[in-house]
Design an enzyme around this catalytic site. Structure first.
Site, PDB file in Angstrom:
ATOM      1  N   ARG A 220      46.274  39.084  45.927  1.00  0.00           N
ATOM      2  CA  ARG A 220      47.466  39.927  45.764  1.00  0.00           C
ATOM      3  C   ARG A 220      47.834  39.953  44.285  1.00  0.00           C
ATOM      4  NH1 ARG A 220      46.452  42.093  49.763  1.00  0.00           N
ATOM      5  NH2 ARG A 220      47.676  42.371  51.649  1.00  0.00           N
ATOM      6  N   HIS A 268      41.858  48.376  45.493  1.00  0.00           N
ATOM      7  CA  HIS A 268      42.183  47.694  46.763  1.00  0.00           C
ATOM      8  C   HIS A 268      41.153  48.025  47.854  1.00  0.00           C
ATOM      9  CE1 HIS A 268      45.686  45.605  49.006  1.00  0.00           C
ATOM     10  NE2 HIS A 268      44.541  45.382  49.643  1.00  0.00           N
TER      11      HIS A 268
HETATM   12  N1  LIG Z   1      41.963  43.019  48.640  1.00  0.00           N
HETATM   13  C1  LIG Z   1      41.780  43.191  49.930  1.00  0.00           C
HETATM   14  O1  LIG Z   1      41.192  44.180  50.347  1.00  0.00           O
HETATM   15  C2  LIG Z   1      42.292  42.147  50.881  1.00  0.00           C
HETATM   16  C3  LIG Z   1      41.891  42.190  52.226  1.00  0.00           C
HETATM   17  C4  LIG Z   1      42.337  41.198  53.079  1.00  0.00           C
HETATM   18  C5  LIG Z   1      43.153  40.169  52.624  1.00  0.00           C
HETATM   19  N2  LIG Z   1      43.532  40.164  51.309  1.00  0.00           N
HETATM   20  C6  LIG Z   1      44.389  39.075  50.795  1.00  0.00           C
HETATM   21  O2  LIG Z   1      43.761  37.841  51.028  1.00  0.00           O
HETATM   22  C7  LIG Z   1      44.757  36.880  51.382  1.00  0.00           C
HETATM   23  C8  LIG Z   1      44.136  35.702  52.093  1.00  0.00           C
HETATM   24  O3  LIG Z   1      43.761  36.077  53.414  1.00  0.00           O
HETATM   25  P1  LIG Z   1      43.361  34.984  54.499  1.00  0.00           P
HETATM   26  O4  LIG Z   1      43.154  35.682  55.779  1.00  0.00           O
HETATM   27  O5  LIG Z   1      42.286  34.109  53.968  1.00  0.00           O
HETATM   28  O6  LIG Z   1      44.731  34.129  54.538  1.00  0.00           O
HETATM   29  P2  LIG Z   1      44.952  32.700  55.187  1.00  0.00           P
HETATM   30  O7  LIG Z   1      43.929  32.420  56.231  1.00  0.00           O
HETATM   31  O8  LIG Z   1      46.387  32.637  55.551  1.00  0.00           O
HETATM   32  O9  LIG Z   1      44.653  31.677  53.969  1.00  0.00           O
HETATM   33  C9  LIG Z   1      45.525  31.499  52.920  1.00  0.00           C
HETATM   34  C10 LIG Z   1      45.078  30.285  52.111  1.00  0.00           C
HETATM   35  O10 LIG Z   1      45.966  30.141  50.993  1.00  0.00           O
HETATM   36  C11 LIG Z   1      46.462  28.805  50.985  1.00  0.00           C
HETATM   37  N3  LIG Z   1      47.819  28.750  50.432  1.00  0.00           N
HETATM   38  C12 LIG Z   1      48.923  29.436  50.827  1.00  0.00           C
HETATM   39  N4  LIG Z   1      49.995  29.086  50.084  1.00  0.00           N
HETATM   40  C13 LIG Z   1      49.562  28.173  49.184  1.00  0.00           C
HETATM   41  C14 LIG Z   1      50.182  27.418  48.175  1.00  0.00           C
HETATM   42  N5  LIG Z   1      51.492  27.552  47.911  1.00  0.00           N
HETATM   43  N6  LIG Z   1      49.422  26.558  47.459  1.00  0.00           N
HETATM   44  C15 LIG Z   1      48.105  26.407  47.728  1.00  0.00           C
HETATM   45  N7  LIG Z   1      47.444  27.089  48.690  1.00  0.00           N
HETATM   46  C16 LIG Z   1      48.166  27.953  49.422  1.00  0.00           C
HETATM   47  C17 LIG Z   1      46.481  28.382  52.431  1.00  0.00           C
HETATM   48  O11 LIG Z   1      46.541  26.968  52.496  1.00  0.00           O
HETATM   49  P3  LIG Z   1      46.469  26.219  53.929  1.00  0.00           P
HETATM   50  O12 LIG Z   1      45.015  26.315  54.349  1.00  0.00           O
HETATM   51  O13 LIG Z   1      46.881  24.846  53.621  1.00  0.00           O
HETATM   52  O14 LIG Z   1      47.398  26.971  54.847  1.00  0.00           O
HETATM   53  C18 LIG Z   1      45.165  28.992  52.912  1.00  0.00           C
HETATM   54  O15 LIG Z   1      44.087  28.142  52.589  1.00  0.00           O
HETATM   55  C19 LIG Z   1      45.735  37.713  52.225  1.00  0.00           C
HETATM   56  O16 LIG Z   1      47.016  37.104  52.266  1.00  0.00           O
HETATM   57  C20 LIG Z   1      45.767  39.007  51.470  1.00  0.00           C
HETATM   58  O17 LIG Z   1      46.765  38.901  50.484  1.00  0.00           O
HETATM   59  C21 LIG Z   1      43.129  41.130  50.441  1.00  0.00           C
END
Ligand SMILES: NC(=O)c1ccc[n+]([C@@H]2O[C@H](COP(=O)([O-])OP(=O)(O)OC[C@H]3O[C@@H](n4cnc5c(N)ncnc54)[C@H](OP(=O)(O)O)[C@@H]3O)[C@@H](O)[C@H]2O)c1
Length: 305
Positions: A220, A268
């Protein structure tokens, strides 16, 4: 299913209807169903829907996107919120990150645009000689970390809570961030957009990286302090940034990222939910809800993701 640019009815209704049929679940899928009659809201964050108050009997909001920052703090949302995990998102993200890491790792630009027919031999290091750090080890970050480790990269990762992953050096919490970033040659941001993750890459944390590092942000926009990144690029601390997400999207035409020689902008596109795969995830949660089973991929609204 409220209408929205990323979730047109004609793209999603056929695969979702077919999957619900296969599961034996009677349904009507309509963008304009009276809110008080809707049992489930299949939600696209760019649909414009903000007020969930009229959806008095809805049992859940099922988001088509992984990122939920547009909805997670909405006070009118009183029913459970599930986000998209799977649906092609993981494969797409692994492919985008791997492609852009290999571009920089192999120095491909030098050969793709080579107007002087330069024949200098400069073999790249092997992947095992490169330190890569993935910030965020969730559904996407863990798959990306494992895919890069399989190629041979020396991979570290960082998450909020402690984790163990074979072949990955895992760090967590505020104190783990500096250890995860120190001397990293590649940083990939796959954190959610929350108050706690804003400006994770800033002047101080960028200074921890190896000189001439590469930054990839498919997470993001607010994860990076834009001005600090431009300074780091201009000073050579960062060699190149490949950015897929921005504080404002579309990225304004006058934003310095567009013209900067050290920045690649992708609009994106890193990863998208594919309707024929995402329909399975949505339908499975409807099936679970109807059977009284817990929903998958529920958002922790206090953590913001
Ligand atoms: N560009 C694109 O096309 C696209 C597409 C899809 C998603 N995305 C982005 O990718 C992000 C990640 O997706 P996901 O499905 O992998 O999310 P997710 O499964 O919720 O994973 C988020 C990770 O970030 C960690 N995290 C959250 N807050 C933190 C903090 N304060 N300090 C350290 N680590 C932290 C979490 O830790 P824990 O494991 O301890 O909970 C988890 O490992 C989405 O939120 C979205 O913004 C972008």
């Amino acid at each position: 299913m409220p209408p929205g640019p990323s979730a047109p009815q004609d793209e999603w209704a056929p695969p979702l209807g077919a999957t619900l049929d296969r599961m034996g679940l009677a349904h009507v899928i309509a963008p304009d169903v009276a809110p008080e009659r809707a049992d489930y809201i299949v939600y696209a964050p760019d649909s414009g829907l903000q007020d969930f108050t009229p959806f008095t009997r809805a049992r859940a909001v099922l988001s088509l996107w992984a990122g939920v920052e547009a909805i997670v703090a909405n006070p009118t949302l009183t029913m459970p919120l599930a986000r998209m995990v799977g649906g092609g998102l993981t494969e797409g993200m692994v492919e985008w990150v791997t492609g852009h890491v290999l571009r920089h790792h192999l120095g491909m630009d030098r050969h793709i645009v080579n107007p002087d027919n330069d024949w200098t031999l400069r073999p790249p290091p092997l992947a095992a000689e490169r330190r890569v750090t993935v910030l965020g080890l969730g559904a996407l970050g863990s798959a990306v970390a494992q895919a890069l480790a399989r190629i041979g990269f020396n991979v570290s990762g960082w998450s909020r809570r402690p984790k163990q992953m074979p072949g990955i050096s895992c760090y967590s919490g505020d104190t783990g961030l500096a250890e995860a970033l120190r001397d990293a040659e590649f940083v990939i941001l796959l954190l959610p957009g929350t108050r706690a993750t804003e400006n994770t890459l800033n002047r101080d944390t960028l200074a921890l990286l190896a000189r001439g590092a590469f930054v990839l942000n498919p997470g993001r926009g607010p994860l990076i302090d834009d001005a600090a990144l431009i300074t780091a690029l201009d000073e050579g601390q960062v060699a190149h940034a490949t950015l897929d997400v921005f504080r404002r999207e579309p990225l304004p035409q006058d934003h310095p990222f567009w013209g900067h020689p050290g920045v690649t902008v992708t609009p994106h596109v890193a990863s998208h939910t594919r309707p024929h795969l995402g329909a399975e995830v949505i339908a499975e949660n409807i099936r679970r809800s109807e059977a009284g089973a817990p929903l998958l991929h529920l958002v922790d609204r206090s953590a913001g993701y």
